[in-house]
Design a protein around this motif. Sequence first.
Motif, PDB file in Angstrom:
ATOM      1  N   ALA A 148       6.915  27.074  39.288  1.00  0.00           N
ATOM      2  CA  ALA A 148       6.748  27.747  37.513  1.00  0.00           C
ATOM      3  C   ALA A 148       7.405  26.613  36.941  1.00  0.00           C
TER       4      ALA A 148
ATOM      5  N   GLU B   9       5.003  24.060  36.205  1.00  0.00           N
ATOM      6  CA  GLU B   9       3.833  24.861  34.986  1.00  0.00           C
ATOM      7  C   GLU B   9       4.615  24.908  33.548  1.00  0.00           C
ATOM      8  N   ARG B  10       5.726  25.173  33.358  1.00  0.00           N
ATOM      9  CA  ARG B  10       6.684  25.118  32.035  1.00  0.00           C
ATOM     10  C   ARG B  10       6.546  23.735  31.551  1.00  0.00           C
TER      11      ARG B  10
ATOM     12  N   THR C 277      10.423  35.229  44.799  1.00  0.00           N
ATOM     13  CA  THR C 277       9.403  34.142  45.028  1.00  0.00           C
ATOM     14  C   THR C 277       9.086  34.268  46.371  1.00  0.00           C
TER      15      THR C 277
ATOM     16  N   HIS D 208      11.509  36.924  37.057  1.00  0.00           N
ATOM     17  CA  HIS D 208      10.557  36.390  37.451  1.00  0.00           C
ATOM     18  C   HIS D 208      10.743  34.786  37.306  1.00  0.00           C
TER      19      HIS D 208
ATOM     20  N   GLU E 140       9.550  32.640  35.660  1.00  0.00           N
ATOM     21  CA  GLU E 140       9.105  32.393  34.233  1.00  0.00           C
ATOM     22  C   GLU E 140      10.560  32.391  33.855  1.00  0.00           C
TER      23      GLU E 140
ATOM     24  N   ALA F  98      12.174  29.163  34.617  1.00  0.00           N
ATOM     25  CA  ALA F  98      11.473  28.098  34.239  1.00  0.00           C
ATOM     26  C   ALA F  98      11.843  27.599  32.849  1.00  0.00           C
TER      27      ALA F  98
END
Length: 237
Positions: free
Chosen positions: A16, A19-20, A174, A200, A202, A205
């Motif tokens: 995550a 990705e961020r 996770t 979460h 995110e 992140a």
Amino acid sequence: MGTAVVTGAGQGLGRAIAERLAADGHHIVAVDLNPETAADTAASLGGQWRQCDVSDPGSVAALAESLDRVEVLVNNAGIWIFADMADMAPDDVRRVLEVNVMGVFYCTQALVPLMGPGSSIVNLSSNAAYSNSPGVGIYPPSKAAVESFTKQTALEFGRRGIRANAVGPGMILTEGTRVNYEGEMGRQRARAVPLGRNGHPEDVADVVGFLASDDARYVTGQIIYVDGGLSAGRAAL
Ligand SMILES: NC(=O)c1ccc[n+]([C@@H]2O[C@H](COP(=O)([O-])OP(=O)(O)OC[C@H]3O[C@@H](n4cnc5c(N)ncnc54)[C@H](O)[C@@H]3O)[C@@H](O)[C@H]2O)c1
């Protein structure tokens, strides 16, 4: 934006975070013990991947040699073993400390020479460093060491314009924590969280993204708990 190296990027929080940081425009180097998951993260983000064991100085040296410049380092790879400290075998204690503490040390020491002014290091601590919990033995002490190491890094490299901070996640679902945070057990645990839910990936992140960014240019040596308020206290049940 430059290169962001994320350890443990094959799954969970590391993925995550990768990705961020990719969404923020960084070129991602996804690092993991597991080459398949590292490659998968890299493929989905148009980045590179490296197989590396952060607890092995030779493996980390090879990682550093394969890189040019690094703007962001996220020391995310970490493990835990469910056991009371009194019952832990010395090899298990050593393994947790080697990955969680020595891994952060090896990666920081090897990659800092590739970092310049404006670079940022973010380490993954845990709210377990602030508020110990039974049954995970040496894990809380290992994360307390990460927090102290974060401050030491901030002090030693501040004059080079390199910042170092840590995030301390609470209960985040996770692949690694699924066994504890999914289903009814997860719902029960969530009742203690002031914000009323488990986290979460995110949620963590996004804070790492902030700390890695220029918006946090005057922030260093700090620990930010991303735990729905658990470190402030437990909600009334
Ligand atoms: N998920 C949570 O609730 C939570 C809470 C507090 C802190 N944390 C911390 O966040 C980090 C990530 O946790 P997660 O839940 O995403 O874990 P996870 O088990 O889902 O993922 C960890 C990743 O790290 C990799 N890894 C493990 N050992 C490695 C090594 N020696 N070298 C390179 N890679 C290695 C694994 O292959 C895996 O891809 C850890 O440091 C953990 O202690 C997580």
